[in-house]
Write a protein that holds these residues in place. Structure first.
Motif, PDB file in Angstrom:
ATOM      1  N   VAL A 197       0.850  -1.078   0.129  1.00  0.00           N
ATOM      2  CA  VAL A 197       0.023  -0.081   0.055  1.00  0.00           C
ATOM      3  C   VAL A 197       1.032   1.262  -0.085  1.00  0.00           C
ATOM      4  CG1 VAL A 197      -1.777   1.503   1.360  1.00  0.00           C
ATOM      5  CG2 VAL A 197      -2.105  -1.089   0.886  1.00  0.00           C
ATOM      6  N   ILE A 198       1.943   1.235   0.872  1.00  0.00           N
ATOM      7  CA  ILE A 198       2.728   2.416   0.976  1.00  0.00           C
ATOM      8  C   ILE A 198       3.431   2.683  -0.448  1.00  0.00           C
ATOM      9  CG2 ILE A 198       4.853   3.393   2.031  1.00  0.00           C
ATOM     10  CD1 ILE A 198       1.907   3.442   3.445  1.00  0.00           C
ATOM     11  N   GLY A 225       2.367   1.722  -3.285  1.00  0.00           N
ATOM     12  CA  GLY A 225       1.128   2.258  -4.127  1.00  0.00           C
ATOM     13  C   GLY A 225       0.921   3.903  -4.022  1.00  0.00           C
ATOM     14  N   MET A 226       1.046   4.156  -2.734  1.00  0.00           N
ATOM     15  CA  MET A 226       0.534   5.522  -2.337  1.00  0.00           C
ATOM     16  C   MET A 226       1.405   6.502  -3.067  1.00  0.00           C
ATOM     17  SD  MET A 226       0.924   6.969   1.621  1.00  0.00           S
ATOM     18  CE  MET A 226       2.696   7.598   1.210  1.00  0.00           C
ATOM     19  N   TRP A 227       2.748   6.161  -3.929  1.00  0.00           N
ATOM     20  CA  TRP A 227       3.411   7.131  -4.575  1.00  0.00           C
ATOM     21  C   TRP A 227       2.890   7.078  -6.067  1.00  0.00           C
ATOM     22  CZ3 TRP A 227       5.028  10.016  -1.346  1.00  0.00           C
ATOM     23  CH2 TRP A 227       5.363   9.734   0.025  1.00  0.00           C
ATOM     24  N   HIS A 228       1.945   5.917  -6.363  1.00  0.00           N
ATOM     25  CA  HIS A 228       1.682   5.764  -7.776  1.00  0.00           C
ATOM     26  C   HIS A 228      -0.023   6.365  -7.754  1.00  0.00           C
ATOM     27  CE1 HIS A 228       5.055   3.822  -8.799  1.00  0.00           C
ATOM     28  NE2 HIS A 228       5.289   3.144  -7.738  1.00  0.00           N
ATOM     29  N   LYS A 229      -0.593   6.646  -6.856  1.00  0.00           N
ATOM     30  CA  LYS A 229      -1.845   7.096  -6.721  1.00  0.00           C
ATOM     31  C   LYS A 229      -2.456   7.842  -7.852  1.00  0.00           C
ATOM     32  CE  LYS A 229      -5.692   8.337  -3.864  1.00  0.00           C
ATOM     33  NZ  LYS A 229      -6.083   8.716  -2.313  1.00  0.00           N
ATOM     34  N   TYR A 230      -1.503   8.865  -8.269  1.00  0.00           N
ATOM     35  CA  TYR A 230      -1.804  10.092  -9.292  1.00  0.00           C
ATOM     36  C   TYR A 230      -0.701   9.767 -10.486  1.00  0.00           C
ATOM     37  CZ  TYR A 230      -4.462  11.822  -5.164  1.00  0.00           C
ATOM     38  OH  TYR A 230      -5.404  11.791  -4.044  1.00  0.00           O
ATOM     39  N   HIS A 246      -4.304   7.798   7.969  1.00  0.00           N
ATOM     40  CA  HIS A 246      -3.322   6.759   8.395  1.00  0.00           C
ATOM     41  C   HIS A 246      -3.584   5.538   7.963  1.00  0.00           C
ATOM     42  CE1 HIS A 246      -1.010   5.614  12.199  1.00  0.00           C
ATOM     43  NE2 HIS A 246      -1.874   4.688  12.115  1.00  0.00           N
ATOM     44  N   TYR A 247      -2.289   4.743   7.785  1.00  0.00           N
ATOM     45  CA  TYR A 247      -2.219   3.568   7.131  1.00  0.00           C
ATOM     46  C   TYR A 247      -1.478   2.657   8.173  1.00  0.00           C
ATOM     47  CZ  TYR A 247      -3.290   5.066   2.464  1.00  0.00           C
ATOM     48  OH  TYR A 247      -3.978   5.741   1.453  1.00  0.00           O
ATOM     49  N   SER A 248      -1.900   1.464   8.437  1.00  0.00           N
ATOM     50  CA  SER A 248      -1.270   0.589   9.613  1.00  0.00           C
ATOM     51  C   SER A 248      -1.775  -0.849   9.136  1.00  0.00           C
ATOM     52  CB  SER A 248      -1.758   1.026  11.069  1.00  0.00           C
ATOM     53  OG  SER A 248      -3.026   0.808  11.122  1.00  0.00           O
ATOM     54  N   ASP A 290       7.084   5.541   8.743  1.00  0.00           N
ATOM     55  CA  ASP A 290       7.857   4.864   9.732  1.00  0.00           C
ATOM     56  C   ASP A 290       7.882   3.257   9.362  1.00  0.00           C
ATOM     57  OD1 ASP A 290       9.041   3.834  11.966  1.00  0.00           O
ATOM     58  OD2 ASP A 290       7.996   5.242  13.112  1.00  0.00           O
ATOM     59  N   PRO A 291       9.070   2.933   8.871  1.00  0.00           N
ATOM     60  CA  PRO A 291       8.978   1.612   8.457  1.00  0.00           C
ATOM     61  C   PRO A 291       9.073   0.483   9.761  1.00  0.00           C
ATOM     62  CG  PRO A 291      10.699   2.764   7.020  1.00  0.00           C
ATOM     63  CD  PRO A 291       9.963   3.728   8.136  1.00  0.00           C
ATOM     64  N   SER A 292       9.836   1.170  10.757  1.00  0.00           N
ATOM     65  CA  SER A 292      10.184   0.301  11.847  1.00  0.00           C
ATOM     66  C   SER A 292       8.681  -0.016  12.422  1.00  0.00           C
ATOM     67  CB  SER A 292      10.970   0.967  12.732  1.00  0.00           C
ATOM     68  OG  SER A 292      10.426   2.004  13.502  1.00  0.00           O
ATOM     69  N   THR A 293       7.566   0.856  12.652  1.00  0.00           N
ATOM     70  CA  THR A 293       6.434   0.502  13.235  1.00  0.00           C
ATOM     71  C   THR A 293       5.280   0.449  12.194  1.00  0.00           C
ATOM     72  OG1 THR A 293       5.688   2.924  13.351  1.00  0.00           O
ATOM     73  CG2 THR A 293       7.128   2.245  15.237  1.00  0.00           C
ATOM     74  N   GLN A 294       5.535   0.462  11.063  1.00  0.00           N
ATOM     75  CA  GLN A 294       4.764   0.294   9.701  1.00  0.00           C
ATOM     76  C   GLN A 294       3.198   1.011  10.005  1.00  0.00           C
ATOM     77  OE1 GLN A 294       4.332  -4.163   9.547  1.00  0.00           O
ATOM     78  NE2 GLN A 294       5.627  -4.198   7.916  1.00  0.00           N
ATOM     79  N   THR A 295       3.911   2.253  10.054  1.00  0.00           N
ATOM     80  CA  THR A 295       2.534   3.329  10.158  1.00  0.00           C
ATOM     81  C   THR A 295       2.982   4.596   9.059  1.00  0.00           C
ATOM     82  OG1 THR A 295       3.628   4.624  11.741  1.00  0.00           O
ATOM     83  CG2 THR A 295       2.003   2.812  12.620  1.00  0.00           C
ATOM     84  N   ALA A 296       1.953   4.896   8.576  1.00  0.00           N
ATOM     85  CA  ALA A 296       2.121   6.091   7.544  1.00  0.00           C
ATOM     86  C   ALA A 296       1.083   7.115   7.877  1.00  0.00           C
ATOM     87  CB  ALA A 296       2.031   5.473   6.089  1.00  0.00           C
ATOM     88  N   THR A 297       1.425   8.395   8.015  1.00  0.00           N
ATOM     89  CA  THR A 297       0.453   9.334   8.452  1.00  0.00           C
ATOM     90  C   THR A 297       0.745  10.543   7.384  1.00  0.00           C
ATOM     91  OG1 THR A 297       0.574   9.023  10.671  1.00  0.00           O
ATOM     92  CG2 THR A 297      -0.216  11.058  10.244  1.00  0.00           C
ATOM     93  N   ILE A 298      -0.425  11.007   6.677  1.00  0.00           N
ATOM     94  CA  ILE A 298      -0.409  11.887   5.716  1.00  0.00           C
ATOM     95  C   ILE A 298      -1.666  12.905   6.151  1.00  0.00           C
ATOM     96  CG2 ILE A 298      -0.773  12.358   3.227  1.00  0.00           C
ATOM     97  CD1 ILE A 298      -0.759   9.025   3.668  1.00  0.00           C
TER      98      ILE A 298
END
Length: 182
Positions: free
Chosen positions: A17-18, A20-25, A111-113, A85-93
Motif C-alpha cells: 500500500v505504501i 502504491g501510495m506514490w503511484h496513486k496519481y 493513517h495506514y497501519s 515509519d518503516p519500523s512501526t509500519q505506520t504512515a500518516t498523511i
C-alpha cells in the motif's frame, strides 16, 4: 464545521500500500488531481522516518457563485505532508488546501497501519471550516459545497487507489512468466 471520517481495509500488505501510495496519481477516478510535485523529502537518520512534502494541483468545476463571491478559478493547490515509519509500519498523511484558505480550510488526515490477515487499515478524517463569518449564508453554502465535494473525491480516491493497487500487484502476478519446467 463539517466532519468526515471513513475507515476500511485494503486487501494488500502495508508495504504494498505504501509503495502504491506514490503511484496513486494520475488515475482515471481522480482526474481532478492534475499535478503532483515533491517539494521536499528527507529521512531522519535516527528514526528512519521518511518525511515527504508534496503540492497537488487540482482542477475542479467550481460553482459560479463561489468564483464571483470569493474570486479564484477552477485551479486549486493542496499541501500534503507524509511521514512513513518503516519500523512501526505506520504512515500518516496530512493535507490542507492552499487555495482560498483565507475563506475556508479543509484539514485532512490519513493513517495506514497493518491490519489482520495481511491487509492494511486505512483511516481518513477531514475537518472543513469556513472563515467568512460576516456572510453566514454564503459561508454555510460554501462549507456545504466543500464537504460534499470532499466526500465525493474521497469515494473516488478509494476506488481509484484500489484500482492502482490492483494494477500494481494483482495484474503483476498474472503477467509473471511461467518458469520452464515448473
Amino acid at each position: 464545521m463539517h466532519y468526515f471520517s471513513q475507515t476500511f481495509n485494503y486487501d494488500h500488505s502495508w508495504a504494498r500500500v505504501i509503495i502504491g501510495m506514490w503511484h496513486k496519481y494520475p488515475n482515471p477516478h481522480c482526474s481532478h488531481v492534475v499535478t503532483v510535485d515533491v517539494v521536499d523529502r528527507s529521512v531522519d537518520p535516527r528514526t528512519g522516518v521518511i518525511r515527504t512534502e508534496r503540492i497537488l494541483g487540482c482542477k475542479q468545476r467550481t460553482p459560479v457563485w463561489i468564483v464571483k463571491l470569493f474570486g479564484g478559478s477552477e485551479d486549486a493547490f493542496v499541501r500534503e505532508i507524509s511521514f512513513i515509519d518503516p519500523s512501526t509500519q505506520t504512515a500518516t498523511i496530512s493535507s490542507v488546501n492552499l487555495t482560498l484558505s483565507q475563506f475556508a480550510t479543509c484539514n485532512e488526515m490519513i493513517h495506514y497501519s497493518p491490519a489482520p490477515d495481511g491487509r492494511t487499515a486505512f483511516h481518513q478524517t477531514a475537518e472543513i471550516e469556513t472563515r467568512v463569518a460576516m456572510w453566514r449564508s454564503a459561508a454555510d453554502k460554501l462549507e456545504g459545497w466543500l464537504a460534499t465535494r470532499f466526500e465525493q473525491n474521497a469515494q473516488l480516491g478509494k476506488v481509484g487507489f484500489t484500482d492502482v493497487l490492483r494494477q500494481l500487484w494483482e495484474d503483476a502476478k498474472e503477467q509473471k512468466p511461467a518458469h520452464a519446467g515448473a
